[in-house]
Design an enzyme around this catalytic site. Structure first.
Site, PDB file in Angstrom:
ATOM      1  N   ALA A 108       0.842  -1.190   0.000  1.00  0.00           N
ATOM      2  CA  ALA A 108       0.000   0.000   0.000  1.00  0.00           C
ATOM      3  C   ALA A 108       0.880   1.245   0.000  1.00  0.00           C
ATOM      4  CB  ALA A 108      -0.911  -0.004   1.217  1.00  0.00           C
TER       5      ALA A 108
ATOM      6  N   PHE B 152      -2.084  10.064   4.479  1.00  0.00           N
ATOM      7  CA  PHE B 152      -3.259   9.456   3.831  1.00  0.00           C
ATOM      8  C   PHE B 152      -3.984  10.416   2.884  1.00  0.00           C
ATOM      9  CE2 PHE B 152      -4.117   6.511   7.751  1.00  0.00           C
ATOM     10  CZ  PHE B 152      -3.006   5.761   7.442  1.00  0.00           C
TER      11      PHE B 152
ATOM     12  N   SER C 207       0.470   3.940  10.652  1.00  0.00           N
ATOM     13  CA  SER C 207       1.146   5.057  10.003  1.00  0.00           C
ATOM     14  C   SER C 207       1.552   6.083  11.053  1.00  0.00           C
ATOM     15  CB  SER C 207       0.235   5.721   8.971  1.00  0.00           C
ATOM     16  OG  SER C 207       0.808   6.938   8.526  1.00  0.00           O
TER      17      SER C 207
END
Length: 363
Positions: free
Chosen positions: A67, A120, A181
């Site tokens: 990802a 993000f 994250s």
């Protein structure tokens, strides 16, 4: 043109600009069947010894895309042609958000490292769902990495993960819950045992509800964890995948690290560090998770893979599958085929008959 010739040109560009151009090129390629076929012939390696099955899914080979590259599923149609055994898109948040201010990605070629503080950025789950719905099929398994929006309070984080799950349930082959994250304030607090258990219970309940509603199996749920956890934390997290009613079906280890190697003081930007300096730290986490779960739970190993030997080290530590991203920046797309062609020789040299027998042997 070989990547060795192209890389100096790409490295004159801002890292995020280079990334955007590569996504645009792959998005265009996804609409060109003949072009896709030519790319696949160049980059795909077919070897039945590399095939495995996990979570009811077939993986023709163990090397996936991590990802962070294809955040909004723009390149998903083309990416299998680069030889990946599976693709993970995202991180996807329920609502669109811009991410953190630029510049937010930094290359360190001498250290083969990247630091990012992206936060993000993305178009949100509804836009990703529309793109995935338009795909003609899934030639390889597609995972969807889910995160929370920056402005969602931590106490309501589970609402974000459930909302994204509801929008994307039909379009992925597995889901990854990203609580690791370092670039979303407070997100890593969700790795605490009590908070994590509550979050995963809510997501698992929604997954079961949607499965019953649509008369299909629930999606495999994976958890992506940080490399900065201690062994007690890892043991507690590993227990979530054990027992008769596990809350997760596997792990992705690891995300980027907030630590900086003392031997490399030049890595000064804030954010998550990936690439070669992460390799050993990530491998240690994989090995501890493998021990904590008695080798019963599949682990996807990610962090610092720039060669077949690096990928093999993760398998020896306990990974069932691996993912690459930063390594592609420095080595190019040919890295995937290189790993796949060299892996069997590595396990045979060590006396293992297959990949499964090599897994976890150094954990």
């Amino acid at each position: 043109m070989s990547y060795g010739l192209l890389r100096p040109l790409l490295f004159t560009l801002d890292p995020e600009r280079a990334h955007t151009l590569s996504i645009a090129a792959l998005e265009a390629l996804g609409h060109m069947p003949r072009g896709l076929a030519r790319v696949a012939r160049r980059y795909t390696a077919h070897d039945p010894r590399l095939a495995q099955d996990f979570w009811g899914l077939h993986f023709a080979n163990p090397v996936g895309l991590a990802a962070g590259y294809d955040k909004d599923a723009r390149a998903t149609a083309a990416l299998p042609a680069l030889g990946f055994g599976f693709i993970e898109i995202g991180t996807v948040t329920p609502r669109p958000q811009p991410g953190n201010p630029r510049p937010r990605v930094f290359r360190y070629p001498a250290q083969q490292a990247v630091i990012n503080r992206m936060g993000f950025p993305g178009e949100g789950a509804a836009a990703v769902a529309r793109r995935l719905a338009a795909l003609p099929g899934h030639p390889v398994p597609i995972g969807i990495n889910l995160g929370k929006n920056k402005d969602t309070p931590l106490e309501r984080a589970q609402d974000d993960y459930v909302a994204a799950l509801e929008l994307l349930f039909h379009y992925g082959d597995y889901l990854c819950i990203n609580v690791s994250s370092p670039n979303t304030p407070g997100l890593r607090l969700l790795q605490g045992e009590e908070a994590l258990r509550g979050l995963l219970k809510a997501v698992a309940a929604a997954n079961q509800r949607l499965a019953l509603q649509h008369q299909r199996p629930p999606l495999p749920l994976l958890l992506k964890i940080a490399p900065d956890l201690d062994n007690d934390d890892l043991n507690a997290i590993g227990s979530l995948a054990l027992g008769t009613a596990p809350l997760v079906n596997g792990f992705i280890a690891t995300n980027t690290t907030i630590e900086r190697p003392a031997s490399q003081p030049g890595l000064s930007e804030s954010g998550g560090l990936s690439g070669a300096p992460l390799l050993q730290q990530s491998n240690a986490v994989i090995a501890q998770l493998y021990r904590a779960t008695q080798g019963q739970v599949p682990i996807i190993g990610v962090g610092g893979i720039l060669s077949a030997a690096d990928a093999y080290a993760k398998i020896l530590a306990g990974a069932s599958l691996v993912q690459v991203y930063s390594g592609l920046i420095f080595r190019g797309p040919g890295l995937v085929r290189e790993i796949l062609e060299e892996l069997p020789g590595l396990w045979l040299k060590d006396g293992y008959p297959d990949l499964a027998h090599a897994r976890g042997s150094t954990a």
